[in-house]
Design an enzyme around this catalytic site. Structure first.
Site, PDB file in Angstrom:
ATOM      1  N   GLY A   8       0.818  -1.212   0.000  1.00 40.84           N
ATOM      2  CA  GLY A   8       0.000   0.000   0.000  1.00 40.84           C
ATOM      3  C   GLY A   8       0.847   1.255   0.000  1.00 40.84           C
ATOM      4  O   GLY A   8       0.410   2.324   0.437  1.00 40.84           O
ATOM      5  N   ALA A  10       1.895   3.300  -2.241  1.00 40.11           N
ATOM      6  CA  ALA A  10       1.641   4.434  -3.122  1.00 40.11           C
ATOM      7  C   ALA A  10       0.506   5.303  -2.590  1.00 40.11           C
ATOM      8  O   ALA A  10       0.075   6.243  -3.256  1.00 40.11           O
ATOM      9  CB  ALA A  10       1.316   3.957  -4.532  1.00 40.11           C
ATOM     10  N   GLY A  11       0.024   4.989  -1.393  1.00 41.57           N
ATOM     11  CA  GLY A  11      -1.038   5.772  -0.780  1.00 41.57           C
ATOM     12  C   GLY A  11      -0.516   6.990  -0.055  1.00 41.57           C
ATOM     13  O   GLY A  11       0.677   7.338  -0.118  1.00 41.57           O
ATOM     14  N   LEU A  80       1.187  -1.340   5.085  1.00 42.60           N
ATOM     15  CA  LEU A  80       0.193  -0.264   5.084  1.00 42.60           C
ATOM     16  C   LEU A  80      -1.083  -0.656   4.357  1.00 42.60           C
ATOM     17  O   LEU A  80      -2.137  -0.046   4.582  1.00 42.60           O
ATOM     18  CB  LEU A  80       0.761   0.993   4.399  1.00 42.60           C
ATOM     19  CG  LEU A  80       1.979   1.679   5.010  1.00 42.60           C
ATOM     20  CD1 LEU A  80       2.462   2.797   4.082  1.00 42.60           C
ATOM     21  CD2 LEU A  80       1.657   2.246   6.383  1.00 42.60           C
ATOM     22  N   ALA A  82      -4.469  -1.589   3.129  1.00 46.60           N
ATOM     23  CA  ALA A  82      -5.725  -1.838   3.838  1.00 46.60           C
ATOM     24  C   ALA A  82      -6.864  -1.077   3.180  1.00 46.60           C
ATOM     25  O   ALA A  82      -6.660   0.007   2.626  1.00 46.60           O
ATOM     26  CB  ALA A  82      -5.610  -1.423   5.298  1.00 46.60           C
ATOM     27  N   GLU A  83      -8.039  -1.661   3.250  1.00 49.03           N
ATOM     28  CA  GLU A  83      -9.266  -0.924   2.969  1.00 49.03           C
ATOM     29  C   GLU A  83      -9.640  -0.218   4.267  1.00 49.03           C
ATOM     30  O   GLU A  83      -9.647  -0.838   5.333  1.00 49.03           O
ATOM     31  CB  GLU A  83     -10.378  -1.873   2.535  1.00 49.03           C
ATOM     32  CG  GLU A  83     -10.123  -2.553   1.208  1.00 49.03           C
ATOM     33  CD  GLU A  83     -10.181  -1.602   0.027  1.00 49.03           C
ATOM     34  OE1 GLU A  83     -10.677  -0.460   0.203  1.00 49.03           O
ATOM     35  OE2 GLU A  83      -9.744  -1.988  -1.064  1.00 49.03           O
ATOM     36  N   THR A  84      -9.942   1.086   4.188  1.00 51.82           N
ATOM     37  CA  THR A  84     -10.002   1.879   5.412  1.00 51.82           C
ATOM     38  C   THR A  84     -11.339   2.531   5.736  1.00 51.82           C
ATOM     39  O   THR A  84     -11.441   3.219   6.743  1.00 51.82           O
ATOM     40  CB  THR A  84      -8.937   2.996   5.354  1.00 51.82           C
ATOM     41  OG1 THR A  84      -9.197   3.825   4.207  1.00 51.82           O
ATOM     42  CG2 THR A  84      -7.546   2.410   5.235  1.00 51.82           C
ATOM     43  N   SER A 126      -4.809   0.882  13.570  1.00 50.03           N
ATOM     44  CA  SER A 126      -5.738   2.004  13.663  1.00 50.03           C
ATOM     45  C   SER A 126      -6.337   2.135  15.052  1.00 50.03           C
ATOM     46  O   SER A 126      -6.509   1.141  15.770  1.00 50.03           O
ATOM     47  CB  SER A 126      -6.866   1.802  12.644  1.00 50.03           C
ATOM     48  OG  SER A 126      -7.923   2.717  12.844  1.00 50.03           O
ATOM     49  N   TYR A 181     -14.222  -2.664   9.721  1.00 46.99           N
ATOM     50  CA  TYR A 181     -12.859  -2.186   9.481  1.00 46.99           C
ATOM     51  C   TYR A 181     -11.988  -2.369  10.720  1.00 46.99           C
ATOM     52  O   TYR A 181     -10.901  -2.941  10.655  1.00 46.99           O
ATOM     53  CB  TYR A 181     -12.885  -0.710   9.072  1.00 46.99           C
ATOM     54  CG  TYR A 181     -11.532  -0.049   9.135  1.00 46.99           C
ATOM     55  CD1 TYR A 181     -10.490  -0.477   8.303  1.00 46.99           C
ATOM     56  CD2 TYR A 181     -11.284   1.001  10.026  1.00 46.99           C
ATOM     57  CE1 TYR A 181      -9.246   0.117   8.368  1.00 46.99           C
ATOM     58  CE2 TYR A 181     -10.036   1.600  10.084  1.00 46.99           C
ATOM     59  CZ  TYR A 181      -9.023   1.158   9.258  1.00 46.99           C
ATOM     60  OH  TYR A 181      -7.779   1.744   9.320  1.00 46.99           O
TER      61      TYR A 181
END
Length: 351
Positions: A8, A10-11, A80, A82-84, A126, A181
Site C-alpha cells: 500500500g 503508493a497511498g 500499510l 488496507a481498505e479503510t 488504527s 474495518y
C-alpha cells in the site's frame, strides 16, 4: 538495512514515508493496487519517491508475491495496505476482510514459500481497534461501554449517560472494535504478532489516529473528513455536523506520522511493542469545521443530527507511553496543519 518493502506504499502515508527513507534503504519496493477510489488516474503518484520500484497489483494475489519475492528479499516490511472506510466496511465487509486479513496472510505465506523471512515487520494499525474505548462512570469507576446501539443513535443519545471518555492507551484500553474495518485491523495485529513470534521476526504495531495533511485523497468520500469540510466551505456552504458536532477526534499531521514510522523502523526499543500515534489533543468536529469555515469565510457549521453506524463517539490518544519509549513527538499543531492542508487543496484545485 538494504531492502524495504511497503504494501500500500503508493497511498497517502506510503508516499510520505518513501521520501523520508530514500537514504535509509538501498532498495524500496512498493506493491499497491492503485485503487480508483484513491488513485483516480491509475498512474504512479507524483509524490512517490523516484527511487521506489512500484508493482501495481493486489496484496491478495499470490502470483505477484512470488514474482516480487523471487527477486527481492526484504529486510524490513512496512505493511500499510488496507481498505479503510469505517462506514463502507459495513456494506462491503468481504472486500475489507479480503484485503486486510487475507492480504496479510497471503503476504506471510509468500514470505515462507520464497524463503524471504524479513528481520522486521511494522504494521500500520488504527485507533478503530479500540471501538468506543474506556470511560469513567459517575462513581469514578472505569468501564468499557461497547458499541452504541442503533436505538441509542436513533434517539440522539450520543454520549454514554453520566460518563466521561478516557483517552486511548495501549496499556489500559481494551480493543473492542465497533466496525468491520476495526475488526479486520485488530485481526491484522493478532496475525502479525503471532506469526512474527513463531518465526523470530521483530515487529512493531502503530495504532494511528486521524491522519491528515497534504497528499490525502480528495476523491475518497469514506476517509479524510477535513478535506470534505474544505470542499464544502469552498463552495460557500455550511458544513453539516453529524450527531451534535461534539465528537472528539485526534488529528495527527502526515509528517508526524511518517516520522513515527521511520523511528520505529530503526529502533530496536520499538520491537514487540504497540504504540499509539496521535497528536494527543482531542478536537471536537465542530472546532475543526469552524476553523475551515473561518478560513474560507463560509457560513457557520450547523448540526444536522445525522449519524453513521459504526462511528464512535470520541477518539483521542494518550501518547505518554509513546513519548517515553520513542525518540519522537508530534510537531505540527492542529491550526498549523489545517492551514497547510488548505493551502495544498487550494493549489490542487487551482484556486
Amino acid at each position: 538495512m538494504k531492502t524495504c518493502l511497503i504494501t500500500g506504499g503508493a497511498g497517502f502515508i506510503g508516499c510520505e514515508v518513501s521520501k523520508l527513507i530514500e537514504n535509509t534503504f538501498d532498495n524500496i519496493i512498493v506493491i499497491d493496487s492503485l485503487h480508483p477510489q484513491i488513485h483516480k488516474s491509475g498512474k504512479r503518484p507524483a509524490q512517490l519517491s523516484s527511487k521506489v520500484h512500484l508493482y501495481v497489483s493486489d496484496v491478495t494475489d499470490p502470483i505477484i508475491w512470488d514474482e516480487i519475492l523471487s527477486k527481492w528479499k526484504p529486510d524490513l516490511i512496512l505493511h500499510l495496505a488496507a481498505e479503510t472506510g469505517t462506514g463502507q466496511s459495513l456494506i462491503e465487509s468481504s472486500r475489507h476482510a479480503n484485503v486486510n486479513v487475507v492480504g496479510t496472510t497471503q503476504m506471510l505465506d509468500a514470505l515462507v514459500r520464497n524463503d524471504a523471512i524479513p528481520n522486521k515487520i511494522v504494521l500500520s494499525s488504527s485507533r478503530a481497534v479500540y471501538g468506543e474505548g474506556k470511560w469513567l462512570n459517575a462513581e469514578g469507576m472505569a468501564f468499557f461501554p461497547g458499541q452504541r446501539s442503533n436505538e441509542q443513535l436513533v434517539n440522539g443519545e450520543w454520549d454514554f449517560e453520566n460518563s466521561t471518555f478516557l483517552p486511548m492507551n495501549t496499556n489500559n484500553t481494551v480493543p473492542m472494535p465497533t466496525s468491520i474495518y476495526g475488526s479486520t485491523k485488530l485481526t491484522q495485529e493478532h496475525i502479525i504478532s503471532c506469526w512474527c513470534k513463531s518465526f523470530d521476526v521483530s515487529y512493531t504495531i502503530l495504532r494511528l489516529q486521524n491522519v491528515y495533511g497534504p497528499g490525502q485523497s480528495l476523491i475518497n468520500s469514506y476517509t479524510g473528513i477535513v478535506s470534505l469540510f474544505v470542499r464544502i466551505a469552498k463552495q460557500n456552504q455550511s458544513i453539516p455536523l453529524y450527531e451534535d458536532g461534539m465528537m472528539l477526534r485526534d488529528f495527527v499531521f502526515i509528517s508526524d506520522v511518517a516520522q513515527a514510522i521511520h523511528e520505529v523502523m530503526l529502533s530496536e526499543n520499538a520491537n514487540g511493542k504497540v504504540f499509539d500515534i496521535g497528536s494527543g489533543y482531542g478536537a471536537t468536529i465542530k472546532e475543526v469545521a469552524q476553523l475551515v469555515a473561518a478560513r474560507y469565510e463560509a457560513p457557520n457549521p450547523e448540526v444536522c443530527g445525522k449519524y453513521r453506524n459504526g462511528d464512535i463517539r470520541h477518539a483521542q490518544a494518550d501518547i505518554s507511553n509513546t513519548l517515553a519509549s520513542l525518540n519522537w513527538s508530534p510537531k505540527v499543531s492542529l491550526n498549523e496543519g489545517m492551514n497547510l492542508l488548505c493551502d495544498w487543496i487550494d493549489g490542487q484545485l487551482g484556486e
